[in-house]
Enzyme design. Structure first.
Site, mmCIF file in Angstrom:
data_model
loop_
_atom_site.group_PDB
_atom_site.id
_atom_site.type_symbol
_atom_site.label_atom_id
_atom_site.label_comp_id
_atom_site.label_asym_id
_atom_site.label_seq_id
_atom_site.Cartn_x
_atom_site.Cartn_y
_atom_site.Cartn_z
ATOM 1 N N ASN A 1 35.053 70.439 26.536
ATOM 2 C CA ASN A 1 34.282 69.670 27.502
ATOM 3 C C ASN A 1 34.059 70.415 28.811
ATOM 4 O O ASN A 1 33.191 70.044 29.591
ATOM 5 C CB ASN A 1 34.993 68.340 27.779
ATOM 6 C CG ASN A 1 34.349 67.560 28.904
ATOM 7 O OD1 ASN A 1 33.237 67.044 28.754
ATOM 8 N ND2 ASN A 1 35.025 67.491 30.052
ATOM 9 N N LYS B 1 24.160 76.300 27.355
ATOM 10 C CA LYS B 1 24.157 75.103 26.511
ATOM 11 C C LYS B 1 23.339 75.303 25.237
ATOM 12 O O LYS B 1 23.658 74.723 24.187
ATOM 13 C CB LYS B 1 23.656 73.898 27.307
ATOM 14 C CG LYS B 1 24.578 73.517 28.458
ATOM 15 C CD LYS B 1 26.009 73.246 27.983
ATOM 16 C CE LYS B 1 26.920 72.823 29.110
ATOM 17 N NZ LYS B 1 28.309 72.546 28.653
ATOM 18 N N ASP C 1 42.273 77.810 34.514
ATOM 19 C CA ASP C 1 40.891 78.126 34.869
ATOM 20 C C ASP C 1 40.257 78.704 33.614
ATOM 21 O O ASP C 1 40.448 79.876 33.281
ATOM 22 C CB ASP C 1 40.849 79.139 36.015
ATOM 23 C CG ASP C 1 39.421 79.479 36.440
ATOM 24 O OD1 ASP C 1 38.471 79.105 35.722
ATOM 25 O OD2 ASP C 1 39.257 80.138 37.485
ATOM 26 N N TYR D 1 22.602 77.848 33.149
ATOM 27 C CA TYR D 1 23.158 76.645 32.523
ATOM 28 C C TYR D 1 22.480 76.378 31.182
ATOM 29 O O TYR D 1 23.153 76.143 30.163
ATOM 30 C CB TYR D 1 22.986 75.449 33.455
ATOM 31 C CG TYR D 1 23.633 74.184 32.947
ATOM 32 C CD1 TYR D 1 25.009 73.991 33.054
ATOM 33 C CD2 TYR D 1 22.874 73.175 32.359
ATOM 34 C CE1 TYR D 1 25.609 72.833 32.600
ATOM 35 C CE2 TYR D 1 23.470 72.010 31.897
ATOM 36 C CZ TYR D 1 24.831 71.842 32.023
ATOM 37 O OH TYR D 1 25.427 70.694 31.559
#
Length: 269
Positions: A99, A169, A72, A165
């Protein structure tokens, strides 16, 4: 939505050790099989053990070398265990592909929980920092290496209700550029791939969540997303893989600090 079949770039990674995170499905799964098919000793990590074992068997049945590690990656301890295993059993890493990622909360900022924010940053950004920090010493001892971070179109073009998010990023792009500058003298290249609307289960889940948040049918959101591409198509996972294979290979030995869009034209800057 539609997409077209894309051939995988024929490039060799014979004699290289490649570590791929977030490999149980989607882009990560294709990354693991493609690096293994290219001759790499490929180690791949994810939370879902059944999927990892299926992937191991698929790679072995094809005559390639692959090993799955259950981890995890939102937990620092699991990242450390993954790195310890790779260094103990393989002596280090030549290529790291970060990834792993989660969609995080899809909600207005005032309804976004601290837990959701922290989990998104832990999985999407902190795990990248920890993995890079862990592999850099072995890359330096080998005379160099390649790191490819799989980001998102949201790293450049934020969407409403995706604050955690988008922050993760955008942070990945900043980390990529900083480490490209820092690690370049050691022969380590660091680049970032920015996908958008990649065909697969994960995008289907995000579209469903967006439809729910907006109170509209799923198909309406699908049509809206497809209309953003001048090619009117989704991106095949293999297109992300091809860009990653190229950036990790010697063909891209003069490329570092780059963030490359693979978005079917949804983003052009």
């Amino acid at each position: 939505m539609t997409t077209t079949s894309v051939p995988v770039l024929p490039v060799s990674f014979e004699g290289k050790v490649v570590l791929v995170t977030g490999a149980s499905r989607g882009i990560g799964r294709v990354l693991a099989t493609s690096f293994a098919a290219a001759g790499a000793t490929t180690v791949f990590a994810a939370r879902r053990e059944p999927e990892l074992r299926i992937l191991e068997k698929e790679i072995a049945d094809a005559g390639h070398d692959g090993r799955g590690l259950v981890a995890d990656l939102g937990r620092a301890g699991d990242v450390e265990m993954m790195l310890e295993t790779v260094h103990r059993d393989y002596g280090g890493v030549d290529v790291l592909v970060n990834n792993v990622g989660i969609a995080g909360p899809i909600a207005p900022i005032e309804e976004t929980s601290l837990d959701g924010w922290e989990e998104t940053l832990a999985v999407n950004l902190t795990s990248v920092f920890l993995a890079i920090r862990g592999v850099v010493p072995s890359m330096k001892s080998r005379g160099g290496g390649a790191i490819v971070n799989i980001g998102s179109i949201n790293g450049k073009t934020p969407y409403a209700q995706r604050s955690s998010y988008a922050s993760s990023k955008m942070g990945m792009i900043g980390l990529t550029r900083t480490l490209a500058l820092e690690l370049g003298p050691s022969g380590i290249r660091v680049n970032c791939v920015l996908p958008a609307n990649v065909a697969g289960e994960r995008v289907d889940e995000i579209i469903a969540a967006q439809a729910s948040a907006q109170g509209v049918p799923v198909e309406k959101v699908r049509e809206q997303v497809l209309a953003l591409s001048p090619l009117r198509t989704q991106v095949a996972p293999e297109s992300i893989v091809n860009t990653t294979l190229f950036l990790a290979s010697d063909y891209a030995q003069h490329m570092t600090g780059q963030d490359i869009n693979v978005t079917a034209g949804m983003l052009m800057s």
